[in-house]
Design a protein around this motif. Sequence first.
Motif, PDB file in Angstrom:
ATOM      1  N   VAL A 184       0.868  -1.110  -0.079  1.00  0.00           N
ATOM      2  CA  VAL A 184      -0.193  -0.124   0.035  1.00  0.00           C
ATOM      3  C   VAL A 184       1.045   1.230   0.024  1.00  0.00           C
ATOM      4  O   VAL A 184       1.988   1.326   0.691  1.00  0.00           O
ATOM      5  CB  VAL A 184      -0.954   0.187   1.271  1.00  0.00           C
ATOM      6  N   ARG A 185       0.580   2.128  -0.827  1.00  0.00           N
ATOM      7  CA  ARG A 185       1.403   3.500  -0.985  1.00  0.00           C
ATOM      8  C   ARG A 185       0.404   4.695  -0.766  1.00  0.00           C
ATOM      9  O   ARG A 185      -0.822   4.702  -1.279  1.00  0.00           O
ATOM     10  CB  ARG A 185       1.900   3.724  -2.299  1.00  0.00           C
ATOM     11  N   ASN A 186       0.978   5.585   0.275  1.00  0.00           N
ATOM     12  CA  ASN A 186       0.370   6.836   0.435  1.00  0.00           C
ATOM     13  C   ASN A 186       0.964   7.819  -0.102  1.00  0.00           C
ATOM     14  O   ASN A 186       0.491   9.168  -0.214  1.00  0.00           O
ATOM     15  CB  ASN A 186       0.183   6.929   2.226  1.00  0.00           C
ATOM     16  N   ILE A 187       2.292   7.657   0.061  1.00  0.00           N
ATOM     17  CA  ILE A 187       3.347   8.806  -0.450  1.00  0.00           C
ATOM     18  C   ILE A 187       4.121   8.044  -1.643  1.00  0.00           C
ATOM     19  O   ILE A 187       4.564   6.800  -1.341  1.00  0.00           O
ATOM     20  CB  ILE A 187       4.099   9.572   0.458  1.00  0.00           C
ATOM     21  N   LEU A 188       4.550   8.672  -2.751  1.00  0.00           N
ATOM     22  CA  LEU A 188       5.304   8.223  -3.728  1.00  0.00           C
ATOM     23  C   LEU A 188       6.829   7.946  -3.420  1.00  0.00           C
ATOM     24  O   LEU A 188       7.373   9.009  -2.857  1.00  0.00           O
ATOM     25  CB  LEU A 188       5.107   8.960  -4.944  1.00  0.00           C
ATOM     26  N   ALA A 189       7.109   6.740  -3.509  1.00  0.00           N
ATOM     27  CA  ALA A 189       8.524   6.435  -3.334  1.00  0.00           C
ATOM     28  C   ALA A 189       8.694   5.039  -4.030  1.00  0.00           C
ATOM     29  O   ALA A 189       8.014   4.501  -4.407  1.00  0.00           O
ATOM     30  CB  ALA A 189       8.851   6.425  -1.824  1.00  0.00           C
ATOM     31  N   GLY A 247       8.019  11.559  -2.423  1.00  0.00           N
ATOM     32  CA  GLY A 247       7.693  12.462  -1.707  1.00  0.00           C
ATOM     33  C   GLY A 247       6.368  12.996  -2.143  1.00  0.00           C
ATOM     34  O   GLY A 247       5.651  13.732  -1.235  1.00  0.00           O
ATOM     35  N   THR A 248       6.008  12.776  -3.427  1.00  0.00           N
ATOM     36  CA  THR A 248       4.544  12.932  -3.586  1.00  0.00           C
ATOM     37  C   THR A 248       3.640  12.332  -2.950  1.00  0.00           C
ATOM     38  O   THR A 248       3.477  11.261  -2.952  1.00  0.00           O
ATOM     39  CB  THR A 248       4.324  12.967  -5.300  1.00  0.00           C
ATOM     40  N   GLU A 249       2.506  13.365  -2.222  1.00  0.00           N
ATOM     41  CA  GLU A 249       1.349  12.967  -1.369  1.00  0.00           C
ATOM     42  C   GLU A 249       0.354  12.177  -2.603  1.00  0.00           C
ATOM     43  O   GLU A 249       0.011  12.896  -3.473  1.00  0.00           O
ATOM     44  CB  GLU A 249       0.801  13.760  -0.619  1.00  0.00           C
TER      45      GLU A 249
END
Length: 247
Positions: A96-101, A113-115
């Motif tokens: 699961v991703r909330n912020i791009l990394a 760091g892109t939300e």
Amino acid sequence: MDYTRGELIHEGKAKRVFAVNGQEDLIWLEFKDDLTAFNAEKTGSFEGKGQVNLAITENLFAEFKRYHIPTHWVSKVSATELVVRKLEMIPLEVVVRNILAGSTAKKFDLKEGTELEQSIVELFYKSDELGDPFMNEDQALMLKAVDSKTELEQIKQMALDVNDILVQTFLKADIRLVDFKIELGKNSKGQILLADEVTPDSCRLWDKSSQKKLDKDRFRRDLGSVKESYEEVLARLTSDKKSEATV
Ligand code: ADP
Ligand code: TMP
Ligand code: ASP
């Protein structure tokens, strides 16, 4: 209940798996001090890693229990050892991703760091031989990693429910949950349970104010202070509990 360790069943990258004497439906997980990355191409270790990771998992699984997420947890038997329900593991790494990394930022050449407007779920096929490749839902069905679309939906919903709990728990510790991976398995009744661990090995965790990385990326990217960062995560999770208890 006193459990005794049986024979070694499997040696993984971060844990050893043993039988539990006289308990067919349980297994014994020993958290090792080893650290690997890039499908074990890079290896390392630090003293106390097994202990800190089990303590973090213990804290987070207590939160899952509080919110009625079914898990494999049975009993911690030492600082580095845990008895769990033996499951038929679903061969998926559910991210699961909330912020791009990480891999998705790299794949699409997007800024780390892109939300994200909405949390996303990604599936990877759990196979060391194939290097855990990304797969879509049809491919998960094709490979019989899951039995049905309904089961896939259930897995994705569980991953999002786990995300909600983790985001809140880490925020209270001034940590942003960037992304994480979970593994699930089925018990003899076919019920899906959350298995394995939730630790800085399996999550990306950034300090809320400084954005300092507090997870395995410190090892993957040679950023130093790996041990200190894992210990910091545990200290923050537990100090938060203490301050809540005194309210
Ligand atoms: P890996 O080498 O796969 O990265 P580990 O070193 O963490 O993993 O080894 C632990 C192994 O135990 C993994 O294969 C994981 O899928 C498996 N496992 C975790 N929880 C359970 C469970 N409740 N029942 C059966 N297997 C489990
Ligand atoms: P990724 O950006 O490399 O795909 O990783 C996403 C998340 O999954 C990140 O929190 C790290 C975790 N992860 C694992 O737990 N095991 C793995 O094998 C990989 C590749 C990632
Ligand atoms: N879990 C994988 C490994 O241990 C990859 C990673 O975490 O980067 O090699």
